[in-house]
Design an enzyme around this catalytic site. Structure first.
Site, PDB file in Angstrom:
ATOM      1  CE  LYS B  79      29.444  38.090  38.853  1.00  0.00           C
ATOM      2  NZ  LYS B  79      28.035  38.209  37.915  1.00  0.00           N
ATOM      3  CB  SER B 154      29.166  40.653  35.108  1.00  0.00           C
ATOM      4  OG  SER B 154      28.069  39.930  35.789  1.00  0.00           O
ATOM      5  CB  SER B 178      25.829  38.123  34.218  1.00  0.00           C
ATOM      6  OG  SER B 178      25.960  39.551  33.805  1.00  0.00           O
TER       7      SER B 178
END
Lengths: 96, 512
Positions: B79, B154, B178
């Site tokens: 990420k 996310s 997330s």
């Protein structure tokens, strides 16, 4: 009490943001809805409850105070939008 | 069997035995990215050159009989919110679009030391704020199971990358769900460890008392491998837990005996999608068939979790994001235009005789901050900064922030009490399957309620895992969430593995 546009504008200065007039209107309505939702916490009696600031409630964590190399100045300034090799440069603060 | 069908565990065995090379494995994943990422949009950047170079190095060392790290040659997608020295870390924000990190996050340093092949950086909601990845300022990510739908967020890029088999392993971060929510919506395994198990050093901060890094994979067994590589005490993070890392991947095959699962009464109320409920209840029956007992438990403050979270997280965010000031790094507004704008405003006020307003005009420095930040941040980030600033401002602190911290303790106590009776809590990861892209963008509050079942683990600081447990009639994945008492990652992984030995939902692949 609903949030007012003036309140939201004041918060935008505290937050160092600047909202265009149409953004301000949308933000006021949205914040008002969210604040209205979170206000349900007021129903709960929390008088005898200690606040929980952290998931892991630790006391101070100590380590020896050792001198270590830090970051190189040039390397840290490399990411700066404006610098003179020694300092970060910002618009004049005094004499304005 | 093709490389893409092998687990990370199997890949390591095959490479150790000399039947596969790290270059072959890496190339297979790069090819898969080449085939599908134009549609999915999981990656912000793919480092093909760096990945192949790393893989060759690992192959060379293996051939020479020299030591290789525990993830030697396995591709890992990361990420784009963890710092890697000299490389971009955008947080999917215009503010940091061109920012290069001056040091390695501890998680990145550990992955490098483990000889993982860092194949690319995945998309996210800007600064990890969101549950759909729609708040990325840089790119749209689509759910590999239905390209018209969101992948969750996310960590939507990481979940979509694993679901589409564009990476066998991925790193995500979880502040309110997330990792678990996108894992659930994309049909992969995703785990948020107990707060403090993985170092946050070098993780760009959103809400520091809630943020935690964790693994995404196609199975609990592979998640265990990745967690093992990134967990551990770190002197650079004073909140990191000072305890040895259990050998999760060695212990994972041991089934849990006398397991008692708790079903939370409040999780099965109105608002829960009927297909999701059916799949979750069926998953619980699978555990019963494996010898588990099931008990109903209550988390009486469940209905207050989202409200508590949306005070605490924005307060911490407004403080953390104060660092983006246009002076030290990140986006800075055009100074000439800024000064011209301010002069025009001053002249206008002077000519209309509003002398008091002239005195209140922003200084050039304050105007520089305000313009830089307003240009650099997207709508959701601004909303959370505003909400947090409001909640922390004079006269409101006690009513919002302090109140939320007190309710946070009540939420934690609910869990402590429930875990007196049960070993794990089982329930849905989300109330509904993935929604359409654009469906909720105009209704932030509806978007926040997507976090209903996941935020409580962050507030309480406990671990949780989402594993695939079925599909809707329309073919969308459904996630089962398991939650455990603090530091019981081993229990979570073994329970998830038991389920995956008895079912094959986690082996399904999207129809790309």
């Amino acid at each position: 009490m609903p949030l007012t546009r003036e309140q939201v504008e004041k918060v935008s200065l505290l937050a160092r943001l600047r909202l265009a007039p149409e953004e301000l209107a949308t933000m006021t309505a949205q914040l008002d809805a969210i604040v209205g939702y979170v206000e349900q916490l007021a129903e709960l009696d929390t008088t005898a409850v200690e606040p929980m600031a952290h998931a892991v409630e630790q006391t101070n964590v100590f380590r020896p105070d050792e001198v270590r190399a830090s970051f190189d100045r040039a390397e840290m300034l490399a990411g700066a939008p404006k610098a003179d090799g020694q300092f970060y440069l910002v618009p004049a603060v005094l004499g304005d | 069997m093709s490389v893409l069908e092998l687990s990370a565990r199997r890949l390591l065995d095959e490479m150790a035995a000399g039947r596969l090379t790290a270059v072959e494995v890496t190339q297979a994943y790069l090819d898969q990215i080449g085939r599908h990422d134009r549609d999915v949009g999981a990656f912000l950047r793919v480092d093909a050159e760096g990945a192949i170079a790393k893989a060759s190095d690992v192959d060379e060392r293996r051939r020479a009989g020299r030591p290789v790290g525990r993830l030697g040659g396995v591709p890992v997608a990361v990420k784009d919110i963890l710092a890697s020295r000299g490389e971009l870390v955008t947080c999917a924000s215009r503010t940091l679009e061109h920012f290069r990190a001056p040091y390695d996050a501890t998680v990145i340093a550990k992955l490098k030391a483990a000889d993982a092949v860092l194949i690319g950086r995945t998309n996210l909601d800007e600064f990890a704020m969101g549950g759909s990845t729609e708040n990325s300022a840089l790119q749209t990510t689509r759910n590999p199971w239905d390209l018209s739908r969101i992948p969750g967020g996310s960590s939507g890029g990481s979940a979509a990358a694993v679901a589409a088999r564009m990476a066998p392993l991925a790193i995500g971060t979880d502040t309110g769900g997330s990792i678990r929510e996108p894992a659930g919506l994309c049909g992969v395994t995703g785990m948020k460890p107990t707060y403090g198990v993985v170092s946050r050093f070098g993780l760009v901060a959103f809400a520091s008392s809630l943020d935690q890094v964790g693994p995404l994979a196609t199975s609990a067994e592979d998640a265990a491998l990745l967690l093992e590589a990134i967990a551990g005490h770190d002197r650079a993070d004073s909140t990191s837990v000072d305890a040895p890392v259990p050998p999760y991947s060695e212990w994972i095959g041991q089934p849990l005996e006398d397991l008692t699962l708790g079903l939370v009464r409040e999780h099965f109320g109105p608002g829960l999608d009927a297909e999701v409920e059916r799949a979750v209840r069926e998953a619980v029956r699978v555990y019963e068939s494996l010898g588990a007992k099931v008990k109903e438990v209550s988390l009486p403050h469940s209905k207050y979790c989202v409200a508590t979270y949306y005070i605490i997280a924005p307060c911490e965010a407004s403080s953390n994001l104060a660092r983006y000031d246009g002076a030290h790094y990140g986006h800075r507004t055009d100074e000439k235009a800024m000064l011209a704008e301010r002069d025009a405003e001053r002249r206008h006020l002077e000519s209309s005789g509003e002398t008091a307003a002239v005195d209140e005009l922003d200084t050039a420095l304050v105007r520089m901050y305000r313009r830089s930040r307003s240009e650099g941040f997207g709508a959701e980030v601004k909303r959370r900064i505003m909400l947090g600033t409001y909640a922390l401002s004079a006269g409101y602190y006690d009513a919002y922030y302090l109140k939320a911290l007190k309710v946070r303790r009540l939420i934690r106590r609910d869990f402590d009490k429930a875990f007196d009776d049960v070993d794990l809590i089982a329930g849905p990861t989300t109330a509904a399957p993935a929604f359409k892209i654009g469906e909720k963008v105009d209704d932030p509050l509806a978007m926040y309620l997507v976090d209903l079942y996941t935020v409580s683990a962050n507030l309480a600081g406990i671990g949780g895992i989402s594993i695939p447990c079925g599909f809707t009639a329309a073919g969308l994945p459904i996630g089962l969430q398991l939650q455990a008492p603090p530091l019981e990652e081993d229990r979570l992984l073994r329970a998830a593995h038991m389920f995956q030995q008895a079912t094959d939902w986690h082996t399904r692949r999207p129809p790309l």
